[in-house]
Design an enzyme around this catalytic site. Structure first.
Site, mmCIF file in Angstrom:
data_model
loop_
_atom_site.group_PDB
_atom_site.id
_atom_site.type_symbol
_atom_site.label_atom_id
_atom_site.label_comp_id
_atom_site.label_asym_id
_atom_site.label_seq_id
_atom_site.Cartn_x
_atom_site.Cartn_y
_atom_site.Cartn_z
ATOM 1 N N ASP A 141 0.830 -1.212 0.000
ATOM 2 C CA ASP A 141 0.000 0.000 0.000
ATOM 3 C C ASP A 141 0.858 1.252 0.000
ATOM 4 O O ASP A 141 0.507 2.268 0.598
ATOM 5 C CB ASP A 141 -0.922 -0.036 1.232
ATOM 6 C CG ASP A 141 -2.017 1.023 1.168
ATOM 7 O OD1 ASP A 141 -2.542 1.391 2.243
ATOM 8 O OD2 ASP A 141 -2.331 1.496 0.053
ATOM 9 N N LYS A 144 2.379 3.727 -5.767
ATOM 10 C CA LYS A 144 1.831 2.705 -6.689
ATOM 11 C C LYS A 144 2.864 2.280 -7.733
ATOM 12 O O LYS A 144 2.834 1.156 -8.193
ATOM 13 C CB LYS A 144 0.560 3.248 -7.342
ATOM 14 C CG LYS A 144 -0.473 3.775 -6.319
ATOM 15 C CD LYS A 144 -0.664 2.858 -5.120
ATOM 16 C CE LYS A 144 -1.288 3.562 -3.923
ATOM 17 N NZ LYS A 144 -1.159 2.759 -2.668
ATOM 18 N N ASN A 170 -5.568 -0.451 -3.822
ATOM 19 C CA ASN A 170 -5.618 0.573 -4.866
ATOM 20 C C ASN A 170 -5.261 0.131 -6.266
ATOM 21 O O ASN A 170 -4.760 0.929 -7.070
ATOM 22 C CB ASN A 170 -4.687 1.754 -4.522
ATOM 23 C CG ASN A 170 -4.861 2.257 -3.133
ATOM 24 O OD1 ASN A 170 -3.946 2.194 -2.298
ATOM 25 N ND2 ASN A 170 -6.038 2.758 -2.839
ATOM 26 N N GLU A 199 -11.568 4.207 0.062
ATOM 27 C CA GLU A 199 -11.795 4.587 1.467
ATOM 28 C C GLU A 199 -12.601 5.889 1.575
ATOM 29 O O GLU A 199 -12.320 6.869 0.902
ATOM 30 C CB GLU A 199 -10.462 4.733 2.224
ATOM 31 C CG GLU A 199 -9.444 5.665 1.623
ATOM 32 C CD GLU A 199 -8.443 4.943 0.741
ATOM 33 O OE1 GLU A 199 -8.818 3.924 0.143
ATOM 34 O OE2 GLU A 199 -7.302 5.401 0.640
HETATM 35 C C1 LIG Z 1 10.470 3.878 -1.893
HETATM 36 C C2 LIG Z 1 9.294 2.985 -1.625
HETATM 37 C C3 LIG Z 1 8.744 3.272 -0.287
HETATM 38 N N1 LIG Z 1 9.319 2.741 0.812
HETATM 39 C C4 LIG Z 1 8.764 2.970 2.035
HETATM 40 N N2 LIG Z 1 7.671 3.724 2.253
HETATM 41 C C5 LIG Z 1 7.099 4.277 1.174
HETATM 42 C C6 LIG Z 1 7.601 4.076 -0.132
HETATM 43 N N3 LIG Z 1 6.797 4.732 -0.999
HETATM 44 C C7 LIG Z 1 5.835 5.332 -0.257
HETATM 45 N N4 LIG Z 1 6.026 5.076 1.050
HETATM 46 C C8 LIG Z 1 5.156 5.500 2.145
HETATM 47 O O1 LIG Z 1 3.908 4.837 1.947
HETATM 48 C C9 LIG Z 1 2.831 5.779 2.045
HETATM 49 C C10 LIG Z 1 2.373 6.098 0.662
HETATM 50 C C11 LIG Z 1 1.232 5.596 0.204
HETATM 51 C C12 LIG Z 1 0.767 5.943 -1.175
HETATM 52 N N5 LIG Z 1 -0.668 5.726 -1.233
HETATM 53 C C13 LIG Z 1 -1.394 6.412 -2.095
HETATM 54 O O2 LIG Z 1 -0.908 7.204 -2.902
HETATM 55 C C14 LIG Z 1 -2.872 6.239 -2.053
HETATM 56 C C15 LIG Z 1 -3.666 7.177 -2.727
HETATM 57 C C16 LIG Z 1 -5.051 7.086 -2.676
HETATM 58 C C17 LIG Z 1 -5.870 8.074 -3.417
HETATM 59 C C18 LIG Z 1 -5.458 9.409 -3.464
HETATM 60 C C19 LIG Z 1 -6.227 10.336 -4.141
HETATM 61 C C20 LIG Z 1 -7.411 9.927 -4.765
HETATM 62 F F1 LIG Z 1 -8.156 10.856 -5.412
HETATM 63 C C21 LIG Z 1 -7.826 8.617 -4.732
HETATM 64 C C22 LIG Z 1 -7.050 7.676 -4.043
HETATM 65 C C23 LIG Z 1 -5.683 6.066 -1.958
HETATM 66 C C24 LIG Z 1 -4.883 5.127 -1.292
HETATM 67 O O3 LIG Z 1 -5.467 4.108 -0.586
HETATM 68 C C25 LIG Z 1 -3.499 5.200 -1.333
HETATM 69 O O4 LIG Z 1 -2.763 4.229 -0.690
HETATM 70 C C26 LIG Z 1 3.441 6.997 2.713
HETATM 71 O O5 LIG Z 1 3.403 6.833 4.117
HETATM 72 C C27 LIG Z 1 4.849 6.981 2.155
HETATM 73 O O6 LIG Z 1 5.766 7.694 2.963
HETATM 74 MG MG LIG Z 2 -4.030 2.574 -0.176
#
Ligand SMILES: CCc1ncnc2c1ncn2[C@@H]1O[C@H](/C=C/CNC(=O)c2cc(-c3ccc(F)cc3)cc(O)c2O)[C@@H](O)[C@H]1O
Ligand SMILES: [Mg+2]
Length: 214
Positions: A141, A144, A170, A199
């Site tokens: 999660d 992406k 997602n 969500e």
């Molecule tokens: C280097 C790799 C790597 N290593 C370690 N930690 C990492 C990492 N890359 C990222 N992180 C951390 O993970 C989390 C990011 C999560 C990213 N999630 C979404 O973007 C997302 C968006 C929507 C949505 C947004 C807008 C909309 F309109 C619709 C839906 C809905 C969802 O459920 C979603 O999960 C943060 O804590 C990052 O710090």
């Molecule tokens: Mg998510």
């Protein structure tokens, strides 16, 4: 108040959830994000699919990619059998700090090892660091665009065993098309799609459950 959205979520959990009660902490996050400000937690609808997979797998070793505020971390940790461990990776120090405090408030910090760093840098160290072989369940999660490269890295590091379940959030919204194409077409996986709403919104999303075949 609270200079960041995760900080505001933490403050609400600390004020509204009974200490040591994981379900009340989960409810507090959902209530805040449904009524005050949206946040990218897996949420309660997709969270129930996550719960069902955790209960079916009864994992000894779980890996989560992307802790954020620790919402899905709590959902998984509260359902683990005794002795099981959940390793969660988070590259943002501030988010990790918030998640640690939310997990502590929920009384779930003993089952969880939260590592701060990029998944690509941490995944190759996990076997040695935890003296373990393979994961039974992996919840994906994070960014992406990192889903596919990290699934490949997990394969290359020998962290998947036949039967290991990968559950990805997602895959429809925002989407992870390259990851989907890979797990659905690779002979190394048996993949299944769970349609669900995004969500806290009436928007189509879905989770992909892929069993590694070896
Ligand atoms: C280097 C790799 C790597 N290593 C370690 N930690 C990492 C990492 N890359 C990222 N992180 C951390 O993970 C989390 C990011 C999560 C990213 N999630 C979404 O973007 C997302 C968006 C929507 C949505 C947004 C807008 C909309 F309109 C619709 C839906 C809905 C969802 O459920 C979603 O999960 C943060 O804590 C990052 O710090
Ligand atoms: Mg998510």
């Amino acid at each position: 108040s609270g200079q960041s959205r995760p900080m505001r979520i933490l403050q609400f959990v600390q004020s509204a959830a009974a200490p040591g009660d994981a379900n009340s902490a989960i409810c507090a996050v959902d209530s805040y994000c449904a009524n005050v400000e949206w946040a990218m937690n897996v949420g309660d609808k997709k969270g129930q699919i996550l719960d069902a997979v955790v209960l079916a797998v009864r994992p000894r070793w779980v890996l989560e990619l992307g802790t954020y505020c620790g919402y899905s971390t709590m959902r998984i940790a509260r359902l683990l059998p005794p002795g099981a461990r959940l390793v969660t990776l988070e590259m943002n120090q501030h988010y990790a700090q918030v998640a640690k405090q939310i997990l502590g408030h929920a009384g779930l910090d003993t089952q969880v090892d939260l590592l701060v760093g990029a998944s690509s840098a941490l995944i190759p160290q996990l076997k040695k660091k935890f003296e373990m072989e393979t994961f039974d369940l992996i919840f994906i999660d994070h960014w992406k665009a990192s889903y596919l490269p990290d699934a490949r890295l997990l394969e290359e590091c020998g962290l998947l065993a036949p039967g290991t379940v990968l559950l990805a959030d997602n895959v429809t919204c925002p989407g992870a098309p390259d990851y989907l194409q890979y797990v659905r077409n690779s002979p190394r996986y048996r993949s299944e799609y769970f349609p669900c709403q995004l969500e806290y919104l009436q928007v189509e999303d879905g989770m992909e459950k892929s069993v590694f075949l070896g």
